[in-house]
Scaffold this active site. Sequence first.
Site, PDB file in Angstrom:
ATOM      1  N   ARG A   1       2.332  -4.926  17.325  1.00 64.39           N
ATOM      2  CA  ARG A   1       0.953  -4.440  17.154  1.00 64.39           C
ATOM      3  C   ARG A   1      -0.022  -5.563  17.509  1.00 64.39           C
ATOM      4  NH1 ARG A   1       1.429  -2.694  11.036  1.00 64.39           N
ATOM      5  NH2 ARG A   1       2.312  -4.795  11.029  1.00 64.39           N
TER       6      ARG A   1
ATOM      7  N   HIS B   1      -1.943  -8.911   2.036  1.00 64.16           N
ATOM      8  CA  HIS B   1      -1.647  -7.644   2.733  1.00 64.16           C
ATOM      9  C   HIS B   1      -2.807  -7.360   3.696  1.00 64.16           C
ATOM     10  CE1 HIS B   1       0.136  -3.827   3.467  1.00 64.16           C
ATOM     11  NE2 HIS B   1      -0.174  -3.171   2.374  1.00 64.16           N
TER      12      HIS B   1
ATOM     13  N   HIS C   1       5.568 -12.618   7.833  1.00 68.63           N
ATOM     14  CA  HIS C   1       5.779 -11.224   7.419  1.00 68.63           C
ATOM     15  C   HIS C   1       7.008 -11.140   6.527  1.00 68.63           C
ATOM     16  CE1 HIS C   1       6.128  -6.844   7.672  1.00 68.63           C
ATOM     17  NE2 HIS C   1       4.853  -6.883   7.971  1.00 68.63           N
TER      18      HIS C   1
ATOM     19  N   SER D   1       0.835  -1.222   0.000  1.00 63.81           N
ATOM     20  CA  SER D   1       0.000   0.000   0.000  1.00 63.81           C
ATOM     21  C   SER D   1       0.863   1.264   0.000  1.00 63.81           C
ATOM     22  CB  SER D   1      -0.976   0.005   1.185  1.00 63.81           C
ATOM     23  OG  SER D   1      -0.324  -0.286   2.387  1.00 63.81           O
TER      24      SER D   1
ATOM     25  N   ASP E   1      -2.511  -8.488  11.710  1.00 64.13           N
ATOM     26  CA  ASP E   1      -3.859  -8.916  11.324  1.00 64.13           C
ATOM     27  C   ASP E   1      -4.377 -10.127  12.100  1.00 64.13           C
ATOM     28  OD1 ASP E   1      -4.054  -6.941   9.337  1.00 64.13           O
ATOM     29  OD2 ASP E   1      -2.831  -8.150   7.985  1.00 64.13           O
TER      30      ASP E   1
END
Length: 426
Positions: free
Chosen positions: A318, A263, A309, A233, A364
């Site tokens: 995160r 993604h 990743h 992105s 995610d």
Amino acid sequence: MATLKEKLSATLPSIREEIRSLVKEHGSKVISEVTIEQAYGGMRGVKSLVCDTSAVDNNRGVIIRGIHISELTNRIPEEILFLLLTGELPDAASLEALKADLRKRASLPSYVWDVLRAMPKDSHPMTMFSTGILVMEKESAFRKRYDQGMKKEDYWEPMLEDTLTLAARAPVLAAGIYRMRYNKGGIIPPDPNLDLGANFAHMLGTPDPTGTFADLMRLYLVLHSDHESGNVSAMTTHTVASALSDLYYAVSAGLDGLAGPLHGLANQECLKWILMVRKRFHGTPTDEELHKFAWDTLQSGKVIPGYGHAVLRQTDPRFTAFVEFGKKVCPDDEVFQIVEKVFRIVPPILVEQGKAKDPWPNVDAGSGSLLWHFGLTEFDYYTVLFGVSRILGVASQAVVSRAIGSAIVRPKSVTTKWLKEFAAKA
Ligand code: CMX
């Protein structure tokens, strides 16, 4: 007190000078090499981009302007936007000025809703989000100023103008899409007394008697905001903006990349996978059941969403921040408990399979279970939430790129024939 624009304007001359002399003195020094494998392999690890808003450390995760993400979890998205753009957190007065500025910009032209209403009812929410942004392109301050004639050194100013407008409008657009797409009733206008995250929660219309959902939205918008510039992105936004396409074009394109399952769409896929587990085992599976289910997923040729990743080689901080939030807010929620169990079971399986370079959870893997807990159960909407946040980062990167006069992106491609000949000679 300095406004965001004053602060940025004051620091720009020294930043430009710093880069000018770095390139002049050291411009020919080699920082990376590219192998044939990397040329076919998504340019993984090739250092050929500059991003000053954030950096991702293999083991520590994202660091925004020198501050580790774990130290920013109690901040609000407006503070992160200020930090991304200027390199410093705002003082109280600067923050209030930014909040007031964003509040003034938080309304959408009515034609946006008309366009979205005309779209097929089963359009993916990300298609609606990207379209909603693209259709506002005619509002771009950058395009207007460019058409009038503008000096290169001034490009950043209307880019900042577009960034602030998009940052303010994105939650309004996203919340409106949620209400429209899932028949939740009329669109809820923004409340001028609320900050960006709380307002987003308010406009989604999810019941929130304790204000905890607003806290989750603030956290969500902070955690997803930026992840240096090599991800799809960010790189797409940067590439499109480098042609001096304005921010609406660039961000809309970046969001189209975020909508891919490898993604940002992984957050939707991840909850889907967790719910499949729950359905299959009528609740939380045993360790053995989950172990087998994960192996079956891998053996059917699918990825386990939310794991792995391209850069990270440790648990994404995160993910840890979301799990800590969940432990406080919904420790007994079945879906959250499955997420925690997956975190225990899946990494050793990925290690055993021996393919993924990073067997650990990324951002995610956990976020969906928290949204689910609060009744935001339409998981194909989750990537839109990611997008609202990611706009803060990619737009800030675009302002900085225009401010430092980044060139149009144009690497060199070679043919397979050329590579074979090169390899034979080498
Ligand atoms: N499950 C199964 N296989 C995986 C895997 C996973 N979670 N992660 C990586 N692999 C596989 C890859 O598919 C690849 O297989 P092939 O050699 O057969 O092609 C192999 O392991 C090596 O991949 P890698 O070098 O470790 O990973 P990449 O840098 O190529 O890709 C990523 C990174 C994120 C796309 C990958 O880990 C993945 O597909 N994860 C699942 C999807 C996901 O969670 N994406 C979200 C990332 C965060 C974000 O951008 O939002």
